[in-house]
Design an enzyme around this catalytic site. Structure first.
Site, PDB file in Angstrom:
ATOM      1  N   GLU A  66      -1.195 -50.991   2.717  1.00 41.83           N
ATOM      2  CA  GLU A  66      -2.228 -51.573   1.865  1.00 41.83           C
ATOM      3  C   GLU A  66      -1.987 -53.064   1.694  1.00 41.83           C
ATOM      4  O   GLU A  66      -1.052 -53.488   0.998  1.00 41.83           O
ATOM      5  CB  GLU A  66      -2.265 -50.905   0.490  1.00 41.83           C
ATOM      6  CG  GLU A  66      -3.310 -51.523  -0.429  1.00 41.83           C
ATOM      7  CD  GLU A  66      -3.403 -50.878  -1.789  1.00 41.83           C
ATOM      8  OE1 GLU A  66      -4.194 -51.376  -2.621  1.00 41.83           O
ATOM      9  OE2 GLU A  66      -2.690 -49.895  -2.036  1.00 41.83           O
TER      10      GLU A  66
ATOM     11  N   HIS B 286      -7.817 -58.934  -2.356  1.00 43.18           N
ATOM     12  CA  HIS B 286      -7.904 -57.964  -1.280  1.00 43.18           C
ATOM     13  C   HIS B 286      -8.613 -58.564  -0.053  1.00 43.18           C
ATOM     14  O   HIS B 286      -8.237 -58.287   1.084  1.00 43.18           O
ATOM     15  CB  HIS B 286      -8.631 -56.706  -1.744  1.00 43.18           C
ATOM     16  CG  HIS B 286      -7.751 -55.791  -2.548  1.00 43.18           C
ATOM     17  ND1 HIS B 286      -6.660 -55.174  -2.009  1.00 43.18           N
ATOM     18  CD2 HIS B 286      -7.811 -55.401  -3.837  1.00 43.18           C
ATOM     19  CE1 HIS B 286      -6.074 -54.425  -2.932  1.00 43.18           C
ATOM     20  NE2 HIS B 286      -6.758 -54.541  -4.056  1.00 43.18           N
TER      21      HIS B 286
ATOM     22  N   LYS C 180       5.207 -30.868  -8.017  1.00 40.14           N
ATOM     23  CA  LYS C 180       4.290 -31.467  -7.045  1.00 40.14           C
ATOM     24  C   LYS C 180       2.822 -31.320  -7.430  1.00 40.14           C
ATOM     25  O   LYS C 180       1.954 -31.221  -6.558  1.00 40.14           O
ATOM     26  CB  LYS C 180       4.548 -30.893  -5.641  1.00 40.14           C
ATOM     27  CG  LYS C 180       5.972 -31.143  -5.165  1.00 40.14           C
ATOM     28  CD  LYS C 180       6.280 -30.508  -3.837  1.00 40.14           C
ATOM     29  CE  LYS C 180       7.733 -30.790  -3.458  1.00 40.14           C
ATOM     30  NZ  LYS C 180       8.125 -30.147  -2.195  1.00 40.14           N
TER      31      LYS C 180
ATOM     32  N   ASP D 197      10.888 -37.366  -1.646  1.00 40.26           N
ATOM     33  CA  ASP D 197       9.880 -36.347  -1.327  1.00 40.26           C
ATOM     34  C   ASP D 197       8.502 -36.910  -1.654  1.00 40.26           C
ATOM     35  O   ASP D 197       8.160 -37.109  -2.829  1.00 40.26           O
ATOM     36  CB  ASP D 197      10.148 -35.081  -2.155  1.00 40.26           C
ATOM     37  CG  ASP D 197       9.275 -33.908  -1.742  1.00 40.26           C
ATOM     38  OD1 ASP D 197       8.178 -34.147  -1.203  1.00 40.26           O
ATOM     39  OD2 ASP D 197       9.673 -32.757  -1.975  1.00 40.26           O
TER      40      ASP D 197
END
Length: 402
Positions: A101, A396, A231, A306
């Site tokens: 990004e 951006h 999760k 993870d």
């Protein structure tokens, strides 16, 4: 020895499974290349770039990957120096961020500059736990309550049974224990040292359940009953915490807000209320923040955490206040499962990124947690400043996200 061409033909015809290739090859590298060539023929695509990596794939296959065909590459940028005033991390640190990004590293870097100019971020770990919560089925609600009461009364026996399986894990409590009809959901809460500990607590909980079923005859439906909560975004984890729970704060003088963020404390305060608090409330969001997941994700990918736990790390609350004309700004991350040993931290690139921050290995997870929280603070502060100043779209566009 079966020829490569024959193996690929059998794979394409469905006569052989991917995990069986190693039986007919001399080493992991040969099997990997055959598996990749099969994928190329199957998809009519060249996988030239997937084949370029420096990881020891034979070592990775022991614990980290099955049926490998190569490795992906994510650009890693460096943000800093990040000035942390913590109990474990004290000083200035450079933070590796793996992301595609555009503008993210630049934004975090700007936040680091603001924090340094303000005397550093104060960071504290307020909680440390890893959880596993099975689901047990009783014969009736009366039996369910009996099982709940047995767990409460025999905690020390369950603790002993659980801790036999691990050198580092400690069962600190089983709470809450929720009864729903005939189902019982006990939440086993452990400390796990420098390991993230999900596998550790799973094995330990299973050992405790073996004792429970032997003593009570209870029927375990599943070792995980989704009450852990692992999760997934969760109000329970938001309140109770999971992994490391950390708070980072900074007081930014008014003149630094003006100079470096091109806005005012009042404007940032209003954006925080309108966006992070009210906007999150009306959307039903569990994350009362602007973009914790950006920093959490970039650090996790760089350091072998993870990646599924990024969803947990995205939970949290950003607060902003005006104090004597200056800006008080904080981030609270209640649910950050991380490790400095085991799992993906074993991979060579992950270890190098951990070593940049001097957090690789035993005894470093507290330091790592404080650096991550400081990184989230820097990224959150920078974005809130950009929004308050009206600079988000321009940043951006200039940095490749137009």
């Amino acid at each position: 020895m079966v020829e490569k061409k024959e193996i690929i033909t059998k794979l394409l015809n469905g006569e052989m499974k991917l995990h069986e290739i190693e039986k007919y090859t001399e080493n992991v590298g040969e099997a990997l290349n055959i598996r990749r060539e099969f994928a190329e023929k199957l998809s009519n695509t060249s996988l030239e770039n997937l084949s370029k990596y420096s990881l020891d794939m034979e070592e990775a296959m022991k614990r980290n990957i099955e049926n490998p065909i190569g490795a992906v590459q994510i650009p890693v940028g460096l943000a800093g120096p990040l000035h942390i005033n913590g109990e474990h991390a004290d000083g200035e640190f450079y933070v590796p961020l793996a992301t595609s990004e555009g503008a993210l590293v630049a934004s975090v870097n700007r936040g680091c500059s603001v924090i340094k100019a303000s005397g550093g971020a104060t960071v504290r770990i307020i909680g440390d736990k890893m959880t596993r919560a099975p689901v047990i089925k009783a014969k009736s609600v009366a039996d369910a309550v009996e099982i709940k009461n047995w767990i409460d009364k025999n905690f020390m026996e369950l603790k002993k049974a659980a801790e036999v399986t691990t050198r580092h894990g400690k069962l600190v409590r089983i709470d809450p224990i929720v009864v729903v009809g005939k189902y019982v959901y006990p939440r086993f809460v452990f400390t796990t040292g420098d390991s993230m500990g999900m596998n550790m607590v799973t094995i330990a909980t299973e050992a405790a359940l073996n004792l429970l079923t032997h003593k009570t005859g209870a029927h375990v439906i599943a070792l995980s009953g989704n009450f852990c909560v692992d999760k997934k975004p969760s109000t329970l984890n938001f309140i109770e915490g999971r992994g490391k729970s950390v708070v980072a704060e900074v007081v930014v003088p008014k003149e630094i807000v003006n100079k470096k963020l091109k806005t005012t404390p009042e404007a940032i305060l209003e954006v925080n209320i309108a966006k992070n608090l009210v906007g999150s409330a009306i959307s039903g969001s569990m994350g009362f923040n602007a973009h914790y997941a950006n920093m959490i994700g970039a650090v996790f990918l760089a350091t072998g955490q993870d990646e599924a736990h990024i969803v947990e790390g995205s939970l949290g609350i950003t607060t902003a206040e005006e104090v004597d004309g200056d800006l008080y700004f904080s981030v609270t991350l209640p649910d950050m499962p991380i490790a400095t040993i085991g799992g993906g931290t074993r991979l060579e690139t992950a270890r190098e990124c951990l070593e940049i921050m001097d957090v690789a290995g035993n005894g470093k997870v507290g330091k790592f947690a404080e650096i991550i929280a400081g990184t989230v603070l820097a990224g959150e502060l920078s974005l809130m400043g950009a929004l308050a100043a009206g600079h988000l779209a321009r940043a951006h566009k200039e940095l490749g996200r137009g």
